[in-house]
Scaffold this motif. Structure first.
Motif, short mmCIF file in Angstrom:
data_model
loop_
_atom_site.label_atom_id
_atom_site.label_comp_id
_atom_site.label_asym_id
_atom_site.label_seq_id
_atom_site.Cartn_x
_atom_site.Cartn_y
_atom_site.Cartn_z
N GLY A 127 15.38 -0.65 4.28
CA GLY A 127 16.69 -0.99 4.82
C GLY A 127 16.93 -2.45 5.06
O GLY A 127 17.88 -2.82 5.76
N ARG A 128 16.10 -3.32 4.46
CA ARG A 128 16.28 -4.76 4.64
C ARG A 128 16.68 -5.36 3.30
O ARG A 128 15.83 -5.60 2.45
CB ARG A 128 15.00 -5.43 5.12
CG ARG A 128 14.44 -4.81 6.39
CD ARG A 128 13.17 -5.51 6.78
NE ARG A 128 12.41 -4.74 7.74
CZ ARG A 128 11.18 -5.06 8.12
NH1 ARG A 128 10.58 -6.11 7.60
NH2 ARG A 128 10.55 -4.31 8.99
N GLY A 129 17.95 -5.57 3.08
CA GLY A 129 18.42 -6.07 1.80
C GLY A 129 19.05 -7.44 1.88
O GLY A 129 19.82 -7.83 1.00
N ASN A 140 19.26 -6.83 -9.05
CA ASN A 140 18.17 -6.71 -10.02
C ASN A 140 16.83 -6.52 -9.32
O ASN A 140 16.00 -5.71 -9.75
CB ASN A 140 18.12 -7.96 -10.90
CG ASN A 140 19.29 -8.05 -11.84
OD1 ASN A 140 19.87 -7.03 -12.21
ND2 ASN A 140 19.67 -9.25 -12.22
N THR A 141 16.62 -7.27 -8.23
CA THR A 141 15.37 -7.12 -7.48
C THR A 141 15.27 -5.71 -6.89
O THR A 141 14.22 -5.07 -6.95
CB THR A 141 15.30 -8.17 -6.37
OG1 THR A 141 15.44 -9.46 -6.93
CG2 THR A 141 13.98 -8.07 -5.63
N ALA A 142 16.37 -5.24 -6.34
CA ALA A 142 16.36 -3.90 -5.74
C ALA A 142 16.10 -2.83 -6.80
O ALA A 142 15.35 -1.88 -6.57
CB ALA A 142 17.70 -3.64 -5.04
N GLY A 186 0.81 -1.22 0.00
CA GLY A 186 0.00 0.00 0.00
C GLY A 186 0.84 1.26 0.00
O GLY A 186 0.47 2.27 -0.61
N LEU A 187 1.99 1.22 0.67
CA LEU A 187 2.87 2.38 0.72
C LEU A 187 3.73 2.51 -0.53
O LEU A 187 4.38 3.54 -0.73
CB LEU A 187 3.78 2.30 1.94
CG LEU A 187 3.11 2.40 3.32
CD1 LEU A 187 4.12 2.16 4.42
CD2 LEU A 187 2.44 3.76 3.49
N GLY A 188 3.75 1.46 -1.38
CA GLY A 188 4.60 1.50 -2.56
C GLY A 188 6.07 1.32 -2.22
O GLY A 188 6.94 1.74 -2.98
N MET A 189 6.35 0.72 -1.08
CA MET A 189 7.71 0.50 -0.62
C MET A 189 8.06 -0.98 -0.65
O MET A 189 7.18 -1.83 -0.81
CB MET A 189 7.89 1.04 0.81
CG MET A 189 7.78 2.55 0.91
SD MET A 189 9.25 3.34 0.26
CE MET A 189 8.65 5.02 0.05
N SER A 190 9.31 -1.26 -0.52
CA SER A 190 9.78 -2.63 -0.44
C SER A 190 10.64 -2.78 0.80
O SER A 190 10.99 -1.80 1.46
CB SER A 190 10.60 -2.98 -1.69
OG SER A 190 11.80 -2.23 -1.73
N THR A 191 10.98 -4.04 1.08
CA THR A 191 11.87 -4.26 2.23
C THR A 191 13.22 -3.60 2.00
O THR A 191 13.88 -3.17 2.96
CB THR A 191 12.05 -5.77 2.47
OG1 THR A 191 12.52 -6.37 1.24
CG2 THR A 191 10.74 -6.42 2.87
#
Length: 713
Positions: free
Chosen positions: A328-330, A336-338, A319-324
C-alpha cells in the motif's frame, strides 16, 4: 431429444454399476491396485527408518502459525497470496460430457455430505500450501453408498474398501510421516494436544499436496520459514528505534548552581531546593533563576536509524516476495515499476497454481473419475482437468490479441489459434457472431491489429497519408447478404451430411460391427452431398460473375455489355468448386476412416464423427469467400478482355507478403485466346484463403506506383 437424454442417463447408471473392467464404457481398463502395479522405490531417502519412526517437518509449523497471527507483514503477505491464487476463479475442463457431469455430481454431493463447499475445500488447500507448503487431506468413506449421488454408484480404487464420500483437511502441524529407508510411505500419524490417542492413517486414505519439496524429504519446506528470522530482527531494530525516540524526544537539560569562585559556591540546601522546584514544575512550565544559576541543553549526537530500518524492512519484503506497492505504499513507484513488482508476485502464484492443478488432478479428480468408470489412463477422452483462470488479465488480453493477429496474418491455422487462446480446437462455427448476424470480419481484424500496433495521428504509416486513400477489397463490391446466403446453404447441406453419416454409424452400432473396417459402405453419403452443394454454389457464383462484368463496364466507360460466355465461365467456376469439395470430401473420408477404426463403442464412434465434422467446418467459410471473390474477379477480367483491354492488376495495400508481391505484376489479358479463359482464371486473385484482393484496369504503360498515385490523388 428426450430419448437421447434418457439413453444418456441409462448409460451413466450402467457404467457406474458395472465392474471395473467395463465401468468406463470401454473394454479396456487399468488395474489400479498398488500391490499389482506399483514399482518399488530405489535408493535411500532422508528421514526413513521403519513403521515406528515418524518424521517431522524440518520447519516449525507452530512457529509459522504464531508469526502469521502476530506479525502484520507476514499476515498481509499470506492473505494476498491466498486471495491471488483464486482471484479469477477455476473451472473443470473435459471433452467427454458424461465424465464431466459425473465428476460435478460427485463433488456437489460431497459438499452436501461433508458440509464443506467445494470452493471452500480448494481454497483451504491453497491456504495450507501458502502457509506451510503442505496440505493433508483425509478421505472419508462412503459406506453403503451414503454420500453418493442418487442413482450413481462408485467402485472403490484398491486397496480402499469403500468409495470416497468426502474430503477433510487436517492441520499440517499435527501430522508426522512414517517411511521405509527407500522413501515409501508406510503410515501417517496425527497427534493433537489433549487427544487421548494419536490417529494413524494408511497411505491410500491421505492426500498429501506439497510444493517446494526437496528430494528425499517427506515434507515440503515452507517458503516463509527463512523470513521469520528477518522479521524478528526487524522488530528488534524497530524496538531499539522506539527506545531511541523515547529517550531523545525531549532534550536533556543541565542545571548549574553557583559559580566556580570562592564564596559563590552552591550549598546543599540550595541544590535540594532547586531540585524540588524542577520536579514539581509542569511540563510546559517555566522557571526563573538568579545570576548564579545556569540552564543549558546537552547536545548528543545520535545515529540515524532510518537507513537501517529501511534496509531490514526491504529484506523482509524481499523474503516475502512483496513490494512497498503491494503493502500500500505507492508514493515513489510509477506504473511500470508497480507492474514489474506485481509480475514477480504473480509468477510465484502461477508456480503454486501449476503445482495445485497437477496434484488436484492426480490425487482427487482422477480417483473420482476412476470410481465412476471413467479411467483417463484407459481412455484419455475421459480426462477432466482442474484449471485456474488467468490472474493477469491485461497480459491475457495482449496474448489473445497477438494470437488473433497471427491468424489474420495467415501465420497459423484456425485450430492453432483456438488452442493458443485456451479453447477447444474444434467449435461449432455456426454459433459465431459472423455466422449468426453477419458482422463484417474486416472491422474485427482492424481492431485486433490496432491493439498490437496502435495507430498514431497518421495511421500506421511513417508519413501522413491522404485521408481519402482507403484499401479496396473485392468484398466491397459483393453483397454481404450473398455471402451469408451461400454460406447458410452450404452449412445446411454440411449438417445434413453429418446427420446422414451419424445415421449410418448408428446402423453399424446396432449390428455391433466394431471396429469399422469397411468404410466404403458408409462413405456414399459423402459423395451424394457434393452434387447438392454444387447446385447451391452455382447460383451465387453466377451473380458474383455478373457483378464483376458490370464493374468492368463501368471502369472502362462502355455502354454495351461485353460478349462474355457466362455458361463457359460458369463451367470453369464449377470445376474449381468441385475440386474444392473433392478436397473436403477426401479430408473427411481419410479422417473418419482413421477415427472410426479406433472406435470400440457407440459413444466413441459418434463423438469421432462430430469431432471430425466440427474440425473441418471452417473450410466452408473459406470456400464461400474464395469462390465469390474468384467469380467476381473472373467476370471483371473476362469483360476487360472482350473490350480489348490489355492489362489488369491486383490492388492491395496491406501487410501480406504474397499479395504485395502479386500486386506488383500486371496481368496480361490479350495473350490468351478465347479458348484459354481458364488460364486467366488461375492467374487472378484471390491468391490464398481469406484474400480480398480486387482487380483494377490499368493501361499498358502504367505501373503500380502510377496506379497508386492516381487512386490516392
Amino acid at each position: 431429444m428426450a430419448k437421447l437424454w434418457n439413453q444418456f442417463l441409462q448409460n451413466i447408471k450402467f457404467k457406474n454399476a458395472s465392474s471395473g473392467a467395463t465401468s468406463g464404457g470401454s473394454s479396456s481398463s487399468i488395474n489400479r491396485d498398488p500391490k499389482a502395479i506399483q514399482v518399488g522405490r530405489v535408493g535411500y531417502q532422508y528421514d526413513g527408518g521403519g513403521s515406528d519412526d515418524f518424521a517431522e517437518p524440518r520447519a516449525d509449523f507452530e512457529l509459522i502459525d504464531k508469526a502469521i497471527l502476530k506479525d502484520s507483514y507476514i499476515q498481509q503477505a499470506m492473505l494476498k497470496y491466498s486471495e491471488l491464487i483464486f482471484k479469477s476463479g477455476w473451472l473443470l475442463k473435459g471433452t467427454n460430457e458424461q465424465a464431466l457431469e459425473y465428476l460435478k455430481s460427485r463433488l456437489e454431493m460431497m459438499a452436501v455430505a461433508t458440509g464443506v463447499p467445494t470452493e471452500e475445500l480448494f481454497q483451504g488447500i491453497a491456504d495450507d500450501v501458502v502457509r506451510y507448503s503442505n496440505c493433508f487431506i483425509v478421505k472419508a468413506a462412503a459406506k453403503n453408498g451414503v454420500g453418493l449421488p442418487p442413482g450413481l454408484s462408485a467402485i472403490p480404487v484398491p486397496p480402499r474398501k469403500d468409495p470416497i464420500g468426502g474430503y477433510f483437511r487436517l492441520p499440517p502441524q499435527s501430522i508426522t510421516i512414517s517411511r521405509d529407508i527407500n522413501g515409501t510411505i508406510l503410515k501417517y500419524k496425527q497427534e493433537i494436544e489433549g487427544a487421548d490417542d494419536p490417529l494413524e492413517f494408511n497411505p491410500e486414505d491421505i492426500i498429501h499436496i506439497t510444493v517446494n519439496k526437496p528430494v528425499g524429504r517427506p515434507f515440503g519446506d515452507p517458503w516463509v520459514a527463512p523470513v521469520l528470522e528477518d522479521v524478528r530482527l526487524l522488530r528488534k531494530v524497530e524496538e531499539n528505534a522506539a527506545l531511541l525516540l523515547y529517550r531523545h524526544l525531549f532534550p536533556l537539560l543541565t542545571y548549574t548552581v553557583g559559580l566556580d569562585k570562592p564564596g559563590f559556591e552552591a550549598s546543599d540546601e540550595e541544590i535540594e531546593e532547586l531540585q524540588s522546584v524542577i520536579e514539581s514544575m509542569p511540563t510546559d512550565g517555566t522557571i526563573i533563576l538568579p545570576e548564579r544559576h545556569k540552564l543549558s541543553a546537552v547536545n548528543i549526537q545520535t545515529i540515524d536509524g532510518k537507513p537501517y530500518l529501511d534496509y531490514f524492512e526491504q529484506r523482509v519484503f524481499t523474503g516475502l516476495g512483496m513490494s512497498t506497492v503491494d503493502m500500500g505504499r505507492g508514493d515513489t513507484a510509477n506504473r511500470n515499476t508497480a507492474d514489474t513488482m506485481s509480475g514477480i508476485k504473480a509468477d510465484r502464484v502461477k508456480g503454486w497454481q501449476k503445482q495445485l492443478q497437477v496434484q488436484i488432478d492426480k490425487y482427487i479428480i482422477d480417483e473420482i473419475l476412476v470410481e465412476g468408470g471413467f479411467d483417463p489412463l484407459a481412455n484419455p477422452e475421459y480426462d477432466v482437468n482442474f484449471t485456474f483462470e488467468e490472474i493477469e488479465q491485461e497480459k491475457k488480453i495482449a496474448k489473445e490479441n497477438h494470437a488473433i493477429l497471427k491468424w489474420n496474418s495467415n501465420l497459423q491455422t484456425f485450430e492453432e489459434t483456438r488452442h493458443e487462446l485456451g479453447l477447444e480446437p474444434n467449435a461449432d462455427e455456426s454459433r459465431l457472431m459472423h455466422q449468426m448476424i453477419g458482422t463484417e470480419t474486416s472491422k474485427t481484424n482492424d481492431e485486433v491489429s490496432n491493439k498490437n500496433a496502435p495507430e498514431n495521428q497518421h495511421g500506421k504509416q511513417t508519413a501522413p497519408k491522404n485521408a481519402e486513400a482507403v484499401q479496396e477489397s473485392v468484398f466491397d463490391y459483393i453483397s454481404s447478404e450473398r455471402f451469408k446466403k451461400m454460406h447458410e446453404m452450404l452449412i445446411s447441406s454440411y449438417q445434413a451430411l453429418e446427420h446422414d453419416t451419424i445415421d449410418v454409424i448408428e446402423s453399424y452400432v446396432e449390428k455391433r460391427v466394431f471396429p469399422m473396417m469397411q468404410p466404403k459402405s458408409w462413405m456414399s453419403s459423402l459423395h451424394f452431398s457434393k452434387d447438392k452443394m454444387l447446385r447451391r454454389i452455382k447460383e451465387s457464383t453466377q451473380q458474383a460473375l455478373s457483378e464483376g462484368i458490370s464493374k468492368a463496364r463501368k471502369d472502362v466507360g462502355r455502354n454495351a455489355f461485353p460478349e462474355v460466355s457466362s455458361r463457359r465461365a460458369g463451367l470453369i467456376i464449377q470445376t474449381y468448386a468441385s475440386d474444392s469439395l473433392d478436397s473436403l470430401e477426401e479430408l473427411l473420408k481419410t479422417t473418419l476412416s482413421q477415427k472410426l477404426k479406433k472406435s470400440n463403442s457407440k459413444e466413441e464412434a459418434l463423438l469421432s464423427v462430430k469431432g471430425v465434422f466440427k474440425a473441418a467446418n471452417h473450410r466452408l467459410s473459406f470456400m464461400c469467400k474464395t469462390l465469390l471473390a474468384k467469380s467476381f474477379n473472373f467476370g471483371y477480367a473476362l469483360a476487360l478482355m472482350k473490350y480489348g483491354e490489355e492489362y489488369a492488376q491486383a490492388i492491395y495495400e496491406g501487410s501480406c507478403s504474397t499479395c504485395q508481391e502479386k500486386s506488383l505484376k500486371k496481368i496480361s489479358l490479350q495473350q490468351f485466346s478465347t479458348l484459354d479463359e481458364i488460364a486467366i482464371f488461375y492467374r487472378i486473385p484471390p491468391w490464398h484463403p481469406n484474400c480480398d484482393c480486387t482487380l483494377e484496369h490499368v493501361e499498358g504503360g502504367e505501373n503500380q506506383d502510377e496506379l497508386y498515385a492516381n487512386r490516392t490523388s
